[in-house]
Write a protein that holds these residues in place. Structure first.
Motif, PDB file in Angstrom:
ATOM      1  N   GLY A  93       5.526   5.041   6.434  1.00  0.00           N
ATOM      2  CA  GLY A  93       4.303   4.670   5.725  1.00  0.00           C
ATOM      3  C   GLY A  93       3.625   5.821   5.013  1.00  0.00           C
ATOM      4  N   LEU A 125       3.373   5.949   1.208  1.00  0.00           N
ATOM      5  CA  LEU A 125       2.307   5.315   0.432  1.00  0.00           C
ATOM      6  C   LEU A 125       1.454   6.343  -0.301  1.00  0.00           C
ATOM      7  CD1 LEU A 125       1.028   2.603   2.952  1.00  0.00           C
ATOM      8  CD2 LEU A 125       2.295   2.177   0.849  1.00  0.00           C
ATOM      9  N   LEU A 126       1.387   7.560   0.236  1.00  0.00           N
ATOM     10  CA  LEU A 126       0.553   8.586  -0.383  1.00  0.00           C
ATOM     11  C   LEU A 126       1.072   8.983  -1.765  1.00  0.00           C
ATOM     12  CD1 LEU A 126      -0.196  10.845   2.718  1.00  0.00           C
ATOM     13  CD2 LEU A 126      -1.514   8.932   1.808  1.00  0.00           C
ATOM     14  N   ARG A 143       1.102  -0.627  -5.725  1.00  0.00           N
ATOM     15  CA  ARG A 143       0.124  -0.706  -4.639  1.00  0.00           C
ATOM     16  C   ARG A 143      -0.075  -2.160  -4.211  1.00  0.00           C
ATOM     17  NH1 ARG A 143      -5.341   2.221  -3.366  1.00  0.00           N
ATOM     18  NH2 ARG A 143      -4.719   3.837  -4.819  1.00  0.00           N
ATOM     19  N   HIS A 169       0.926  -3.590  -0.475  1.00  0.00           N
ATOM     20  CA  HIS A 169      -0.159  -4.038   0.387  1.00  0.00           C
ATOM     21  C   HIS A 169      -0.069  -5.529   0.721  1.00  0.00           C
ATOM     22  CE1 HIS A 169      -3.039  -0.435  -0.453  1.00  0.00           C
ATOM     23  NE2 HIS A 169      -1.982  -0.120   0.250  1.00  0.00           N
ATOM     24  N   SER A 196      -2.529  14.336   5.193  1.00  0.00           N
ATOM     25  CA  SER A 196      -2.463  13.042   5.876  1.00  0.00           C
ATOM     26  C   SER A 196      -3.201  13.027   7.209  1.00  0.00           C
ATOM     27  CB  SER A 196      -1.005  12.614   6.093  1.00  0.00           C
ATOM     28  OG  SER A 196      -0.298  13.597   6.802  1.00  0.00           O
ATOM     29  N   ILE A 222      -0.948   4.242   9.093  1.00  0.00           N
ATOM     30  CA  ILE A 222      -1.887   4.706   8.073  1.00  0.00           C
ATOM     31  C   ILE A 222      -2.921   3.601   7.872  1.00  0.00           C
ATOM     32  CG2 ILE A 222      -2.183   5.614   5.762  1.00  0.00           C
ATOM     33  CD1 ILE A 222       0.524   6.624   5.744  1.00  0.00           C
ATOM     34  N   SER A 280      -5.202   3.908   4.547  1.00  0.00           N
ATOM     35  CA  SER A 280      -4.339   4.372   3.456  1.00  0.00           C
ATOM     36  C   SER A 280      -5.082   4.473   2.132  1.00  0.00           C
ATOM     37  CB  SER A 280      -3.131   3.445   3.311  1.00  0.00           C
ATOM     38  OG  SER A 280      -3.543   2.118   3.054  1.00  0.00           O
ATOM     39  N   ILE A 308      -4.873   7.758  -0.022  1.00  0.00           N
ATOM     40  CA  ILE A 308      -4.267   7.694  -1.358  1.00  0.00           C
ATOM     41  C   ILE A 308      -5.222   8.284  -2.392  1.00  0.00           C
ATOM     42  CG2 ILE A 308      -3.545   6.130  -3.216  1.00  0.00           C
ATOM     43  CD1 ILE A 308      -2.401   4.303  -0.993  1.00  0.00           C
TER      44      ILE A 308
END
Length: 267
Positions: A21, A24-25, A66, A70, A237, A245, A248, A252
């Motif tokens: 996960g 995602l960043l 995104r 999600h 993070s 996360i 998130s 992000i």
């Protein structure tokens, strides 16, 4: 100017680290590149970094990626059909990739993508540049012991993240001059107070990966083998794990701002 109308720069690479996960960043980095009009022409990635790299190479804007991520129920991805080499099959993972990325083969993507994986038989790092996209992404994401290794042609492959989480080696021979490297596992990702046995094991993995990455992105580039400039963006993070996360959106946004600050100074 519309970001997707900008011609990808073949001299600029994008390297995306894995970490479940934590990948995602990379959305924050994508948003920063869109804002600045920076569009790399060669992308490499490991595990979730390869997955996010595939979305990028397919021409999907960060906002769409995104939304896709999600909305997806990730627990469905890891529900376990048992196999004898690993706990879980990658079939649902492959179906998800096929349904969300509109390209069957890696070589069909508009931007060049190299997917990192390790050969289970001889231990070599490979960078898939052609072949079935969904299967190669699954091979790159097949954490040993959690997912069964994936057969591509005649060999079995698994997640390269334990050694090559930031696969800079895959730029060899690509002719790039600079590489933007999104590092998901660095000194700013360590837990401040590991409390459980699981935390201790995970922290040890983070420390090992952090030092391997630091060694390969030192003052002479990756192990001094080439002259590419590596623009390292070390994500903050704050000890979030690949499966937890929870915040998130905030992370992000912090990654987007960090990426903006670094890219404005270097590109």
């Amino acid at each position: 100017m519309d970001y997707l109308s900008i011609k990808p720069d073949p001299k600029l690479g994008l390297c995306l680290g894995g970490g479940g996960g934590l990948g995602l960043l990379h959305l924050g980095l994508f948003e920063a590149m869109e804002e600045l009009g920076i569009r790399p022409g060669v992308v490499t990635g490991t595990s979730s970094g390869a997955v996010l790299g595939a979305f990028y190479a397919a021409g999907k804007p960060a906002s769409e990626v995104r939304e896709i991520i999600h909305k997806f129920n990730w627990m469905r991805l890891i529900a376990p059909p048992i196999s004898f080499r690993g706990i879980m099959s990658t079939q649902r993972m492959q179906t998800f990739f096929s349904n969300t990325i509109p390209y069957k083969n890696i070589e069909d993507l508009p931007i060049r993508l190299k997917i990192a994986a390790v050969n289970l038989i001889d231990g070599t790092l490979v960078g898939f540049t052609e072949g079935p996209l969904a299967k190669c992404l699954a091979a790159s994401s097949a954490v040993p012991g959690m997912f069964e290794p994936v057969r591509v042609l005649k060999d079995l492959y698994y997640d390269a993240g334990g050694i090559y989480n930031l696969p800079l080696e895959l730029f060899e021979g690509e002719g790039v001059k600079r590489i933007i490297a999104g590092n998901t596992i660095g000194q700013y990702g360590l837990m401040s107070k590991p409390k459980t046995t699981k935390d201790v094991f995970y922290q040890a993995y983070l420390i090992r990966t952090m030092h391997l990455t630091a060694w390969r992105t030192g003052p002479k580039g990756w192990q001094g083998k080439t002259n590419e400039e590596v623009i390292l963006i070390d994500y903050r993070s704050r000890g979030a794990t690949p499966t937890s996360i929870a915040d998130s959106g905030t992370l992000i946004e912090e990654t987007r701002q960090l990426s903006l600050d670094i890219l404005k100074e270097t590109i």
